[in-house]
Design an enzyme around this catalytic site. Structure first.
Site, PDB file in Angstrom:
ATOM      1  N   GLY A 202      40.346   6.185  -0.075  1.00  0.00           N
ATOM      2  CA  GLY A 202      39.917   5.145   0.848  1.00  0.00           C
ATOM      3  C   GLY A 202      39.498   5.743   2.173  1.00  0.00           C
ATOM      4  N   PRO A 204      39.154   6.352   6.230  1.00  0.00           N
ATOM      5  CA  PRO A 204      40.233   6.503   7.208  1.00  0.00           C
ATOM      6  C   PRO A 204      40.682   5.145   7.746  1.00  0.00           C
ATOM      7  CG  PRO A 204      38.433   7.983   7.714  1.00  0.00           C
ATOM      8  CD  PRO A 204      37.969   7.128   6.602  1.00  0.00           C
ATOM      9  N   GLY A 205      41.973   4.992   7.902  1.00  0.00           N
ATOM     10  CA  GLY A 205      42.491   3.779   8.523  1.00  0.00           C
ATOM     11  C   GLY A 205      42.619   2.593   7.605  1.00  0.00           C
ATOM     12  N   THR A 206      42.375   2.788   6.292  1.00  0.00           N
ATOM     13  CA  THR A 206      42.482   1.641   5.395  1.00  0.00           C
ATOM     14  C   THR A 206      43.921   1.435   4.913  1.00  0.00           C
ATOM     15  OG1 THR A 206      41.690   3.144   3.696  1.00  0.00           O
ATOM     16  CG2 THR A 206      40.146   1.515   4.502  1.00  0.00           C
ATOM     17  N   GLY A 207      44.841   2.296   5.349  1.00  0.00           N
ATOM     18  CA  GLY A 207      46.243   2.047   5.037  1.00  0.00           C
ATOM     19  C   GLY A 207      46.765   2.854   3.860  1.00  0.00           C
ATOM     20  N   THR A 209      48.348   5.871   3.943  1.00  0.00           N
ATOM     21  CA  THR A 209      49.674   6.369   4.286  1.00  0.00           C
ATOM     22  C   THR A 209      50.689   5.237   4.231  1.00  0.00           C
ATOM     23  OG1 THR A 209      48.585   7.929   5.747  1.00  0.00           O
ATOM     24  CG2 THR A 209      50.948   7.670   6.010  1.00  0.00           C
ATOM     25  N   HIS A 424      14.950  -3.691  27.508  1.00  0.00           N
ATOM     26  CA  HIS A 424      15.282  -2.908  26.320  1.00  0.00           C
ATOM     27  C   HIS A 424      16.171  -3.728  25.366  1.00  0.00           C
ATOM     28  CE1 HIS A 424      16.408   1.061  24.374  1.00  0.00           C
ATOM     29  NE2 HIS A 424      17.373   0.261  23.927  1.00  0.00           N
ATOM     30  N   GLU A 425      17.257  -4.275  25.920  1.00  0.00           N
ATOM     31  CA  GLU A 425      18.187  -5.023  25.066  1.00  0.00           C
ATOM     32  C   GLU A 425      17.556  -6.323  24.565  1.00  0.00           C
ATOM     33  OE1 GLU A 425      20.771  -3.666  23.899  1.00  0.00           O
ATOM     34  OE2 GLU A 425      20.736  -1.945  25.249  1.00  0.00           O
TER      35      GLU A 425
END
Ligand code: ADP
Ligand code: MG
Ligand code: ZN
Length: 608
Positions: A202, A204-207, A209, A424-425
């Protein structure tokens, strides 16, 4: 160094204590010492009632009750002394004389201590030296041991599946592992082989661990956590010896879970690198494989490994009997995001009107870690505003903060710069609005945030896993719209469009080389994305095409970009009135929300 200072202090303290003890023992009494002549004259004057002789010292008690001490030569006896001074016998008879043996603690201490103390001090010193050396030595011996952290299953920080929101399929698969750990017999009796390795895949950070800890928590077994990079040290052979030690510890504690985080640090495909450090990594990897093969049938240790790069893993790791179970943890979809938010909002007071669902809608592409971070940022923001509860404002603001870094209102910009940024924006926003396949505009801002001078946020209305060519082509036009607007209005461009151009170019290349979306170059990929690490840098891409094709790819990229610029320009020219209105509103308010923007340009018409 610190140790040495500490030892020295202890040493000094001991010295002080002994010295003071000694001084207390030696002059415990405060009796006056007088000379021999004084004593003789006192005897002659019949003032002395008692003399106590102890070695070279005499304690004199006077008739009036006074006391004093007198020293004499050691060899000479008291009676001889009196005779030498010609004291009358009658006067001597009146004195009570007591001669005592020199004995007792007092004497021995005073006799031995002066010799003993130096030896004692040296001994103490040597002892401490030895001790600190031994400490350093044993630390060196620890080097090859694994540094895995063990998490027992105490109730307080136990993590279960309830703490992991979403990821239903992954949980379903891992429940099996929990069963294996809890009731291994059930499976042995049917002759089933218990899986040894589970690979969690998965982004990074998807849980990942978190999920591994939850499995241990559900099964109620110890959890050994080590990161792949911890095996890799400066010294050859350390990694392998750490692996051996780790597996030994795990087997001793079976049933348990051994979690190797970021296994790609050691588990990369062997032989794909340059440079010597790879030998060490290969040895470590080999040792992991050997250990996993060496599990006896009834060893109830399950190895869980996590990675976000399954593509670079060595195929030997994935063979049956090793990490043959693969569990994919997807990026959370909208419903999962809402649940993750709920999990992390448990200990945070939310105002009544807060709708976590709306936050979930606005955060496509956020990982679990991002969402946890979002709620934390919102809590910090609410605290800084002296609120008792987290309100919707803080949550919305935190979304942008997590996405693009904090606002930088303090950055001074001139009126002219502000105007250019606004055009620009507004250019990005107008082009996005009038193209049929793009996502609706959520917010436009000309306040600097993170690296960007201003930003335009588009948000998908639903989670999408597939994209069409028309979407990409329009996305290219939107990316280039800022540049096009500057050119159209001011006749020249600024450096503000640099990152837009870079992203557009990368996207165009991807269209051609990865997605096969170019008519001219056809449906194939170009370039082998193989990973190699050389001097810490990743060298991507192996060319699997000729020089001629390379030229064509370059041409095709330019073609895509030209088309996109043309398209952007067309919309900007035809919608110039709307553009000017948006710019005015931006200059006045600095940020426009979706509703304010749509009030100016009308609602978006979308084709599917
Ligand atoms: P990974 O190992 O995949 O990089 P982690 O397991 O370290 O990610 O997740 C980081 C943090 O994100 C966790 O500590 C947790 O707070 C949060 N998180 C991630 N996924 C979830 C989830 N599904 N449910 C609850 N929290 C999550
Ligand atoms: Mg992790
Ligand atoms: Zn831009």
């Amino acid at each position: 160094m610190k140790n040495l200072v500490k030892n020295f202090l202890i040493f000094f303290l001991v010295f002080l204590i002994i010295a003071s003890l000694f001084s207390i023992l030696s002059n415990g009494s405060k009796i006056e010492t007088v000379g021999l002549e004084t004593l003789i004259s006192q005897i002659n004057a019949e003032q002395v009632s008692q003399v106590e002789v102890r070695g070279a010292e005499m304690k004199i008690t006077l008739i009036d009750g006074g006391q004093e001490t007198v020293k004499k030569e050691t060899g000479e006896s008291f009676s001889e002394l009196l005779k030498n001074f010609n004291v009358e016998a009658g006067k001597i008879a009146k004195i009570k004389i007591e001669v005592k043996e020199n004995e007792g603690l007092d004497f021995w201490l005073s006799a031995i201590l002066p010799f003993l103390i130096p030896f004692l001090l040296i001994g103490v010193f040597i002892y401490f030296m030895m001790k600190s050396v031994a400490g350093a030595n044993s630390k060196a011996m620890m080097f090859g041991q694994s540094q895995a952290r063990e998490f027992g299953q105490d109730q307080k920080n136990k993590i279960t599946f309830a703490d992991v929101a979403g990821a239903k399929e992954a949980k379903e698969e891992l429940k099996e592992v929990v069963e294996f750990l809890k009731h291994p017999k059930k499976f042995y009796e049917l002759g089933a082989r218990i899986p040894r390795g589970v690979l969690l895949l998965g982004s990074p950070g998807t849980g990942k661990t978190l999920m591994a800890r939850a499995v241990a928590g559900e099964a109620g077994v110890p959890f050994f956590h080590i990161s792949g990079s911890e095996f890799v040290e400066m010294f050859v052979g350390v990694g392998a010896s750490r692996v051996r030690d780790l597996f030994k510890r795990a087997k001793k504690n079976a049933p348990c879970i051994l979690f190797i985080d970021e296994i790609d640090a050691v588990g990369r495909r062997r032989g794909s690198g340059l440079g010597g450090s790879h030998d060490e990594r290969e040895q470590t990897l080999n040792q992991i494989l050997v250990e996993m093969d060496g599990f006896e049938v009834h060893t109830n240790v399950i190895v869980i490994a996590a990675t976000n790069r399954p593509d670079v893993l060595d195929p030997a790791l994935l063979r049956p009997g090793r990490f043959d179970r693969r569990v994919v943890i997807d990026e959370p979809d909208m419903k999962d995001r809402e649940e993750i938010l709920k999990v992390h909002a448990r200990q945070k007071p939310l105002a009544k009107e807060v709708s976590l669902r709306r936050i979930a809608e606005r955060t496509p592409g956020f990982s679990g870690a991002d969402l946890a971070n979002l709620l934390n940022e919102a809590a910090i923001l609410a605290a800084r505003r002296n609120k008792k509860m987290i309100e919707m404002d803080e949550l919305f603001e935190s979304i942008e903060k997590v996405m693009m870094g904090p606002e930088r209102r303090s950055r001074v910009i001139t009126e002219k710069e502000k105007k250019i940024t606004a055009y620009h924006e507004a250019g990005h926003a107008i082009v996005a609005h009038f193209l049929p396949h793009t996502d609706p505009i959520q917010k436009i801002s000309i306040i600097a945030r993170g690296q960007a001078g201003g930003y335009t946020l588009k948000l998908p209305t639903e989670d999408k896993h597939m994209h069409t060519k028309s979407e990409f082509v329009e996305e290219l036009a939107v990316l280039l719209a800022g540049h096009a607007a500057e050119k159209e209005i001011f006749g020249e461009v600024t450096t503000g469009a640099t990152s837009d151009l870079r992203r557009a170019t990368a996207l165009a290349r991807q269209l051609i080389t990865d997605y096969g979306m170019s008519e001219n170059l056809g449906p194939r990929t170009y370039g082998e994305k193989e990973e190699m690490i050389f001097l810490g840098r990743e060298i991507h891409e192996q060319r699997d095409y000729s020089e001629k094709i390379a030229e064509q790819i370059d041409k095709e990229i330019s073609h895509f970009i030209e088309q996109a610029v043309k398209e952007a320009k067309r919309i900007i020219v035809s919608e110039k009135e709307n553009l000017e209105k948006v710019v005015l509103a931006l200059l006045e308010k600095e940020t426009l929300e979706k509703e304010e923007f749509e009030k100016i340009v009308g609602e978006k018409e979308r084709k599917e």
